[in-house]
Design an enzyme around this catalytic site. Structure first.
Site, short mmCIF file in Angstrom:
data_model
loop_
_atom_site.label_atom_id
_atom_site.label_comp_id
_atom_site.label_asym_id
_atom_site.label_seq_id
_atom_site.Cartn_x
_atom_site.Cartn_y
_atom_site.Cartn_z
N PRO A 1 0.78 -1.25 0.00
CA PRO A 1 0.00 0.00 0.00
C PRO A 1 0.82 1.30 0.00
CG PRO A 1 -0.91 -1.57 1.57
CD PRO A 1 0.38 -2.15 1.11
N THR B 1 2.02 2.58 -5.39
CA THR B 1 1.93 4.03 -5.59
C THR B 1 2.34 4.70 -4.29
OG1 THR B 1 0.09 3.70 -7.09
CG2 THR B 1 0.43 5.94 -6.27
N LYS C 1 2.43 8.86 -12.50
CA LYS C 1 1.22 8.27 -11.91
C LYS C 1 0.49 9.29 -11.03
CE LYS C 1 -1.49 5.21 -9.76
NZ LYS C 1 -2.70 4.69 -10.37
N LYS D 1 -5.38 9.12 -0.85
CA LYS D 1 -3.94 8.87 -0.65
C LYS D 1 -3.14 9.41 -1.84
CE LYS D 1 -1.99 5.12 -1.96
NZ LYS D 1 -1.00 4.17 -2.43
P1 NAD Z 1 -4.29 -3.88 -0.84
O1 NAD Z 1 -4.35 -3.22 0.49
O2 NAD Z 1 -5.48 -4.61 -1.36
O3 NAD Z 1 -3.07 -4.94 -0.85
C1 NAD Z 1 -1.83 -4.72 -0.28
C2 NAD Z 1 -1.25 -6.05 0.15
O4 NAD Z 1 0.06 -5.80 0.67
C3 NAD Z 1 -2.07 -6.73 1.25
O5 NAD Z 1 -2.33 -8.07 0.89
C4 NAD Z 1 -1.16 -6.65 2.48
O6 NAD Z 1 -1.31 -7.74 3.36
C5 NAD Z 1 0.21 -6.63 1.83
N1 NAD Z 1 1.25 -6.06 2.65
C6 NAD Z 1 1.22 -4.93 3.41
N2 NAD Z 1 2.42 -4.75 3.99
C7 NAD Z 1 3.21 -5.76 3.60
C8 NAD Z 1 4.55 -6.13 3.87
N3 NAD Z 1 5.32 -5.40 4.69
N4 NAD Z 1 5.04 -7.24 3.29
C9 NAD Z 1 4.26 -7.98 2.47
N5 NAD Z 1 2.98 -7.69 2.17
C10 NAD Z 1 2.48 -6.60 2.73
O7 NAD Z 1 -3.80 -2.74 -1.85
P2 NAD Z 1 -3.94 -2.72 -3.45
O8 NAD Z 1 -5.28 -2.18 -3.83
O9 NAD Z 1 -3.48 -4.03 -4.00
O10 NAD Z 1 -2.89 -1.57 -3.79
C11 NAD Z 1 -1.49 -1.77 -3.76
C12 NAD Z 1 -0.83 -0.54 -4.35
O11 NAD Z 1 -1.29 -0.38 -5.70
C13 NAD Z 1 -1.18 0.76 -3.62
O12 NAD Z 1 -0.04 1.58 -3.56
C14 NAD Z 1 -2.29 1.36 -4.49
O13 NAD Z 1 -2.35 2.77 -4.38
C15 NAD Z 1 -1.85 0.92 -5.86
N6 NAD Z 1 -2.94 0.84 -6.85
C16 NAD Z 1 -4.16 0.30 -6.50
C17 NAD Z 1 -5.17 0.25 -7.45
C18 NAD Z 1 -6.53 -0.33 -7.11
O14 NAD Z 1 -7.48 -0.13 -7.89
N7 NAD Z 1 -6.68 -1.06 -6.01
C19 NAD Z 1 -4.96 0.73 -8.75
C20 NAD Z 1 -3.71 1.23 -9.09
C21 NAD Z 1 -2.70 1.28 -8.12
#
Ligand code: NAD
Length: 319
Positions: free
Chosen positions: A77, A108, A187, A262
């Site tokens: 995240p 991101t 981004k 965020k």
């Molecule tokens: P999410 O919260 O669904 O998933 C994050 C994962 O990371 C979770 O499974 C969590 O357990 C894991 N995690 C957290 N800390 C960790 C660590 N220290 N070691 C290993 N795993 C760890 O988030 P997401 O929606 O998958 O988003 C991830 C990134 O992608 C973010 O930065 C977000 O802004 C970006 N993003 C998300 C989207 C979207 O539509 N969801 C689109 C584009 C970009």
């Protein structure tokens, strides 16, 4: 194009985006490939292991992933999580010899954290490469492998061909943005603009409905006129205009409003850091902060700003 060796891949962070992305690799790489996965939650790790027995291998830490994989992707995240994944003194990726490793962070996050990790690697692991490569296209795009990658490197980067081959398994467009951390800058600029377009569209639609306009007619006007934009065309903030937009399904799915908050906040900080004057940034940020705290908007698609500003979601009943 020469085929690179993708037999040992690592994937750290199997959340809403990362799980789909890792799954694309598991489905598309040849049978002899191994995808070493790690998440602080066991649930997605076990799901992928069950679905791709032998091919997806559970790791006990980012360090364990780094010991086994040549190409390592991370999708967590925020900046603090990225620091922990790479720099934790006991379990981090950088606790092993990384000679020849290619590390790609798709999260991101702020540019400063990205450059901090890159600097640490340059000092302690000069034979490893580290890239920022945030994505756009959402969870549906991740599931369908149609996301875009914004790569923080030049078009002349020696790893670009291999990176393009690998990332193409998970997405449609791979855009080298020029230099380290510029994938993140691109981004954040993109999400700043699309966040503002969503607020402006919601305001204009609300104003039009209150004036007596049918929002479908008004959206046709935008599409034909100078206000044409992808938010109104595909993710119209007003329910009932675009059938498969999240707004037409209770703002379920899509890009969560707190993620937009965020990214918008990171973009406003970026503007401050580089001395770019923002006329709309402060207000945009207040809007997404407010919507994220609002029980009727939290966890919904970010185009829920239409609801947040008091848009009439039951307009059809009054026609
Ligand atoms: P999410 O919260 O669904 O998933 C994050 C994962 O990371 C979770 O499974 C969590 O357990 C894991 N995690 C957290 N800390 C960790 C660590 N220290 N070691 C290993 N795993 C760890 O988030 P997401 O929606 O998958 O988003 C991830 C990134 O992608 C973010 O930065 C977000 O802004 C970006 N993003 C998300 C989207 C979207 O539509 N969801 C689109 C584009 C970009």
């Amino acid at each position: 194009m020469a085929q690179s060796d993708f037999t040992q891949i690592g994937f750290i962070g199997l959340g809403a985006m990362g799980k789909h992305m890792a799954e694309q690799l598991a489905a598309k790489l040849p049978d002899n490939a191994r995808i070493h996965v790690y998440d602080i939650s066991r649930i997605p790790v076990e799901e992928l292991e069950r679905k791709y027995p032998g091919k997806v291998v559970a790791s006990s830490s980012p360090r364990d992933v780094a010991e086994n994989a040549k190409y390592i992707l991370s999708m967590v995240p925020e900046g603090a999580h990225v620091k922990s994944v790479y720099l934790d003194e006991k379990t981090g990726v950088t606790t092993v010899d990384l000679a020849g490793r290619v590390l790609i962070d798709c999260s991101t996050i702020d540019l400063a954290t990205n450059l901090f990790v890159k600097q640490h690697l340059a000092e302690h692991h000069p034979d490893a490469s580290f890239y920022d490569s945030p994505v756009s296209g959402g969870t549906l795009g991740a599931a369908k492998a149609t996301i875009a990658f914004f790569l923080g490197c030049a078009e002349t980067d020696p790893q670009l061909q291999a990176l393009t081959q690998l990332l193409s398994l998970m997405g449609k467009q791979i855009i080298p943005c020029g230099a380290p951390s510029l994938g993140l800058a691109a981004k954040l600029c993109n999400n700043y603009l699309s966040g503002l377009i969503a607020i402006g569209s919601a305001e204009a639609l609300n104003m039009g409905i209150r004036s007596g306009l049918d929002p479908r007619v008004l959206s046709n006007v935008f599409a034909a006129g100078t206000a044409q934009n992808a938010i109104c065309d595909k993710f119209n903030p007003c329910p009932g205009v675009v059938a498969d937009a999240p707004s037409s399904h209770g703002y379920e799915g899509g890009f969560k409003v707190q993620l937009m908050k965020k990214d918008f906040s990171l973009a406003v900080s970026l503007a401050e850091n580089v001395g770019a004057r923002l006329e709309l940034g402060g207000q945009g940020l207040r809007t997404y902060e407010g919507a994220s705290k609002d029980n009727d908007c939290y966890d919904r698609d970010s185009r829920v700003v239409f609801r947040y500003i008091g848009g009439d979601e039951k307009w059809a009943a009054k026609l």
